[in-house]
Motif scaffolding. Sequence first.
Motif, PDB file in Angstrom:
ATOM      1  N   ALA A 190      11.115  -2.032   9.225  1.00 44.94           N
ATOM      2  CA  ALA A 190      11.553  -1.557  10.367  1.00 44.94           C
ATOM      3  C   ALA A 190      12.575  -1.603  10.999  1.00 44.94           C
ATOM      4  CB  ALA A 190      10.734  -2.825  11.345  1.00 44.94           C
ATOM      5  N   GLY A 191      13.819  -1.749   9.972  1.00 43.08           N
ATOM      6  CA  GLY A 191      14.987  -1.537  10.467  1.00 43.08           C
ATOM      7  C   GLY A 191      15.746  -2.373  11.344  1.00 43.08           C
ATOM      8  N   LYS A 192      15.225  -3.565  11.415  1.00 45.09           N
ATOM      9  CA  LYS A 192      15.596  -4.524  12.161  1.00 45.09           C
ATOM     10  C   LYS A 192      16.727  -5.206  11.576  1.00 45.09           C
ATOM     11  CE  LYS A 192      11.086  -5.418  14.505  1.00 45.09           C
ATOM     12  NZ  LYS A 192      10.114  -6.581  14.547  1.00 45.09           N
ATOM     13  N   GLY A 193      17.525  -6.136  12.210  1.00 45.05           N
ATOM     14  CA  GLY A 193      18.445  -6.891  11.899  1.00 45.05           C
ATOM     15  C   GLY A 193      19.824  -6.561  12.051  1.00 45.05           C
ATOM     16  N   ASP A 194      20.879  -7.343  11.745  1.00 41.23           N
ATOM     17  CA  ASP A 194      22.148  -7.165  11.947  1.00 41.23           C
ATOM     18  C   ASP A 194      22.522  -6.293  10.591  1.00 41.23           C
ATOM     19  OD1 ASP A 194      25.046  -7.480  11.836  1.00 41.23           O
ATOM     20  OD2 ASP A 194      25.242  -9.438  12.637  1.00 41.23           O
ATOM     21  N   PRO A 195      23.350  -5.374  10.812  1.00 40.33           N
ATOM     22  CA  PRO A 195      23.653  -4.434   9.398  1.00 40.33           C
ATOM     23  C   PRO A 195      24.626  -5.316   8.744  1.00 40.33           C
ATOM     24  CG  PRO A 195      24.601  -3.549  11.689  1.00 40.33           C
ATOM     25  CD  PRO A 195      23.658  -4.646  12.048  1.00 40.33           C
ATOM     26  N   ARG A 196      25.359  -6.402   9.266  1.00 40.25           N
ATOM     27  CA  ARG A 196      26.169  -7.253   8.383  1.00 40.25           C
ATOM     28  C   ARG A 196      25.445  -8.098   7.614  1.00 40.25           C
ATOM     29  NH1 ARG A 196      31.552  -6.287   9.905  1.00 40.25           N
ATOM     30  NH2 ARG A 196      31.761  -5.721  12.042  1.00 40.25           N
ATOM     31  N   THR A 197      24.020  -8.293   7.553  1.00 43.73           N
ATOM     32  CA  THR A 197      23.362  -9.097   6.634  1.00 43.73           C
ATOM     33  C   THR A 197      22.830  -8.456   5.398  1.00 43.73           C
ATOM     34  OG1 THR A 197      22.837 -10.444   8.769  1.00 43.73           O
ATOM     35  CG2 THR A 197      21.371 -10.616   6.983  1.00 43.73           C
ATOM     36  N   ARG A 218       0.807  -1.156  -0.009  1.00 44.99           N
ATOM     37  CA  ARG A 218      -0.006  -0.048   0.239  1.00 44.99           C
ATOM     38  C   ARG A 218       0.905   1.189  -0.133  1.00 44.99           C
ATOM     39  NH1 ARG A 218      -5.080   0.708  -1.297  1.00 44.99           N
ATOM     40  NH2 ARG A 218      -4.878   2.595  -0.011  1.00 44.99           N
ATOM     41  N   LYS A 219       0.656   2.083  -0.937  1.00 43.93           N
ATOM     42  CA  LYS A 219       1.340   3.341  -0.774  1.00 43.93           C
ATOM     43  C   LYS A 219       1.347   4.223   0.149  1.00 43.93           C
ATOM     44  CE  LYS A 219       0.967   3.559  -6.034  1.00 43.93           C
ATOM     45  NZ  LYS A 219       0.649   4.711  -7.237  1.00 43.93           N
ATOM     46  N   ASP A 220       0.399   4.129   0.998  1.00 43.88           N
ATOM     47  CA  ASP A 220       0.106   5.256   2.098  1.00 43.88           C
ATOM     48  C   ASP A 220       0.357   4.531   3.374  1.00 43.88           C
ATOM     49  OD1 ASP A 220      -2.068   3.590   1.807  1.00 43.88           O
ATOM     50  OD2 ASP A 220      -3.616   5.441   1.954  1.00 43.88           O
ATOM     51  N   ALA A 221       0.729   3.192   3.372  1.00 39.90           N
ATOM     52  CA  ALA A 221       0.907   2.279   4.621  1.00 39.90           C
ATOM     53  C   ALA A 221       1.707   1.014   4.246  1.00 39.90           C
ATOM     54  CB  ALA A 221      -0.614   1.807   5.144  1.00 39.90           C
ATOM     55  N   LEU A 222       3.077   1.412   3.893  1.00 39.56           N
ATOM     56  CA  LEU A 222       3.778   0.261   3.565  1.00 39.56           C
ATOM     57  C   LEU A 222       3.955  -0.846   4.466  1.00 39.56           C
ATOM     58  CD1 LEU A 222       6.728   2.691   2.853  1.00 39.56           C
ATOM     59  CD2 LEU A 222       5.090   2.050   1.325  1.00 39.56           C
ATOM     60  N   THR A 223       3.438  -0.920   5.694  1.00 46.92           N
ATOM     61  CA  THR A 223       3.340  -2.182   6.282  1.00 46.92           C
ATOM     62  C   THR A 223       2.470  -3.138   5.828  1.00 46.92           C
ATOM     63  OG1 THR A 223       1.746  -1.464   7.901  1.00 46.92           O
ATOM     64  CG2 THR A 223       4.225  -1.386   8.327  1.00 46.92           C
ATOM     65  N   GLN A 224       1.515  -2.672   4.917  1.00 47.50           N
ATOM     66  CA  GLN A 224       0.284  -3.476   4.243  1.00 47.50           C
ATOM     67  C   GLN A 224       0.658  -3.857   2.944  1.00 47.50           C
ATOM     68  OE1 GLN A 224      -3.612  -1.650   3.990  1.00 47.50           O
ATOM     69  NE2 GLN A 224      -3.093  -0.622   6.139  1.00 47.50           N
ATOM     70  N   THR A 225       0.847  -5.464   2.722  1.00 43.26           N
ATOM     71  CA  THR A 225       1.194  -6.111   1.455  1.00 43.26           C
ATOM     72  C   THR A 225       0.408  -6.933   1.068  1.00 43.26           C
ATOM     73  OG1 THR A 225       2.363  -7.870   2.703  1.00 43.26           O
ATOM     74  CG2 THR A 225       3.814  -5.769   2.582  1.00 43.26           C
ATOM     75  N   TYR A 278      25.531  22.652   4.290  1.00 41.14           N
ATOM     76  CA  TYR A 278      24.745  22.132   3.537  1.00 41.14           C
ATOM     77  C   TYR A 278      23.944  21.022   3.965  1.00 41.14           C
ATOM     78  CZ  TYR A 278      23.401  20.452  -1.364  1.00 41.14           C
ATOM     79  OH  TYR A 278      22.710  20.030  -2.355  1.00 41.14           O
ATOM     80  N   ASN A 279      22.762  20.805   3.553  1.00 37.61           N
ATOM     81  CA  ASN A 279      21.883  19.449   3.859  1.00 37.61           C
ATOM     82  C   ASN A 279      21.639  18.822   2.800  1.00 37.61           C
ATOM     83  OD1 ASN A 279      19.985  17.769   4.264  1.00 37.61           O
ATOM     84  ND2 ASN A 279      19.099  18.660   6.175  1.00 37.61           N
ATOM     85  N   CYS A 280      22.298  17.569   2.613  1.00 32.59           N
ATOM     86  CA  CYS A 280      22.295  16.695   1.435  1.00 32.59           C
ATOM     87  C   CYS A 280      21.240  15.540   1.897  1.00 32.59           C
ATOM     88  CB  CYS A 280      23.567  16.180   1.252  1.00 32.59           C
ATOM     89  SG  CYS A 280      23.650  15.201  -0.540  1.00 32.59           S
ATOM     90  N   SER A 281      20.143  15.826   1.420  1.00 35.48           N
ATOM     91  CA  SER A 281      19.315  14.911   1.709  1.00 35.48           C
ATOM     92  C   SER A 281      19.045  13.592   0.794  1.00 35.48           C
ATOM     93  CB  SER A 281      17.913  15.437   1.753  1.00 35.48           C
ATOM     94  OG  SER A 281      16.541  14.761   2.144  1.00 35.48           O
ATOM     95  N   ILE A 282      19.488  12.306   1.501  1.00 30.54           N
ATOM     96  CA  ILE A 282      19.222  11.316   0.364  1.00 30.54           C
ATOM     97  C   ILE A 282      18.090  10.296   0.723  1.00 30.54           C
ATOM     98  CG2 ILE A 282      21.014   9.092  -0.212  1.00 30.54           C
ATOM     99  CD1 ILE A 282      22.413  12.086  -0.194  1.00 30.54           C
ATOM    100  N   GLY A 283      17.557   9.939   1.582  1.00 31.83           N
ATOM    101  CA  GLY A 283      16.726   8.984   1.444  1.00 31.83           C
ATOM    102  C   GLY A 283      15.934   9.085   2.926  1.00 31.83           C
ATOM    103  N   GLY A 284      15.227   7.865   3.115  1.00 36.76           N
ATOM    104  CA  GLY A 284      14.385   7.654   4.310  1.00 36.76           C
ATOM    105  C   GLY A 284      14.304   6.351   5.051  1.00 36.76           C
ATOM    106  N   THR A 285      15.543   6.257   5.700  1.00 36.52           N
ATOM    107  CA  THR A 285      15.371   4.805   6.242  1.00 36.52           C
ATOM    108  C   THR A 285      14.438   4.890   7.801  1.00 36.52           C
ATOM    109  OG1 THR A 285      17.397   5.378   7.674  1.00 36.52           O
ATOM    110  CG2 THR A 285      17.548   4.442   5.716  1.00 36.52           C
TER     111      THR A 285
END
Length: 368
Positions: A355-362, A13-20, A265-272
């Motif tokens: 959700a930003g979970k998990g090991d960053p090495r994975t 869902r574009k307005d509710a990314l948890t819904q798939t 300067y504010n260099c805006s890249i993304g949205g984690t």
Amino acid sequence: MNTAAPTATFQVRKDALTQTRRHTDAYVPLTSGQVRLGIESFALTSNNITYAAFGEAMSYWQFFPTGEEGWGNIPVWGFATALESQCEGVAVGEKFYGYYPMASELVLQPARVTPAGFFDGAAHRRALPVAYNQYMRCSTDPFYDAATEDMQSLLRPLFITSFLIDDFLADNDFFGAGAMLLSSASSKTAYGTAFQLAKRPGVEVIALTSPGNVAFCESLGCYSRVVTYDQLDAIAADTACIYVDFAGSAGLRQRIHTRFGHLRYNCSIGGTHVDDLAAKGSAKDLPGPRPTLFFAPSQAKKRVADWGEEGFGKQLASAWRDFTRQVAGTGAPWLIAQRHAGQVSVQAAYQDVLAGKGDPRTGHILQP
């Protein structure tokens, strides 16, 4: 593989990314000039969450339209093999690296077919950035190595962005700043940028991260120092700095703009930090420079004009080889690919990355 099988697609869902949902389309025969690619595997990273979070603003939803209001296909990078072809110059069995939906297959309309690959000439993609419309023939791609497909899916598009962020900042003399503040410092695009910035003399590269990722960021060796989000006061308020914003957190952005009076300067890249994207405070209310969204294809276009296509390619390929040698080093690799196959596993991996979970090495590699 049954070439007449229905196409299964993972949609959100574009307005509710948890819904798939898992959406199925019936098989449709090819028309003249088309090719059907069977998608074998693709990477899922916070970069893809950024595509979804900025889907409307940056037109990411337009690459693979669902045809149904409210639902979107998140673009991903990976590998696919031609299952059927009605296009001269594209043979069944050829493998291509490129931009795909999270799906079992994709029908394309190849244009400008060369030994290097082709561009999708579908009408709905003609006005979209050309960098996302190119499909590289693995048999001639200088980046391709069958043994490192997973790393290519995970890192290649991210590192190209990292390379261009570093190049853009250097091209502008770092806006007179000596310190770079990188949020979401454990993310792949952030540490790819830090890897490049660390080569620049006189530039301090400061990681901003959560307490749980401090040790990981310190272990990389490409950050001058690591600071948690709640310890901004460890950085002198009069530091002439640039904020390279990978997190997209409105709250963190407000704190940084308020604290650092010499923010250049504010260099805006993304949205984690998806949950915080619509948090309080708008960009126009911020003290200091207005956040500027970085669009990698624009800097790539500039450098191709400056250096020529071959010159740009050589510089990028050289930097890529240096980076992947470091990331996949035998001692303490920065990244280890983990494969997920099937609907349940794909869904679980998606929710973890969202959700930003998990090991960053994975690094997550999905097989539809």
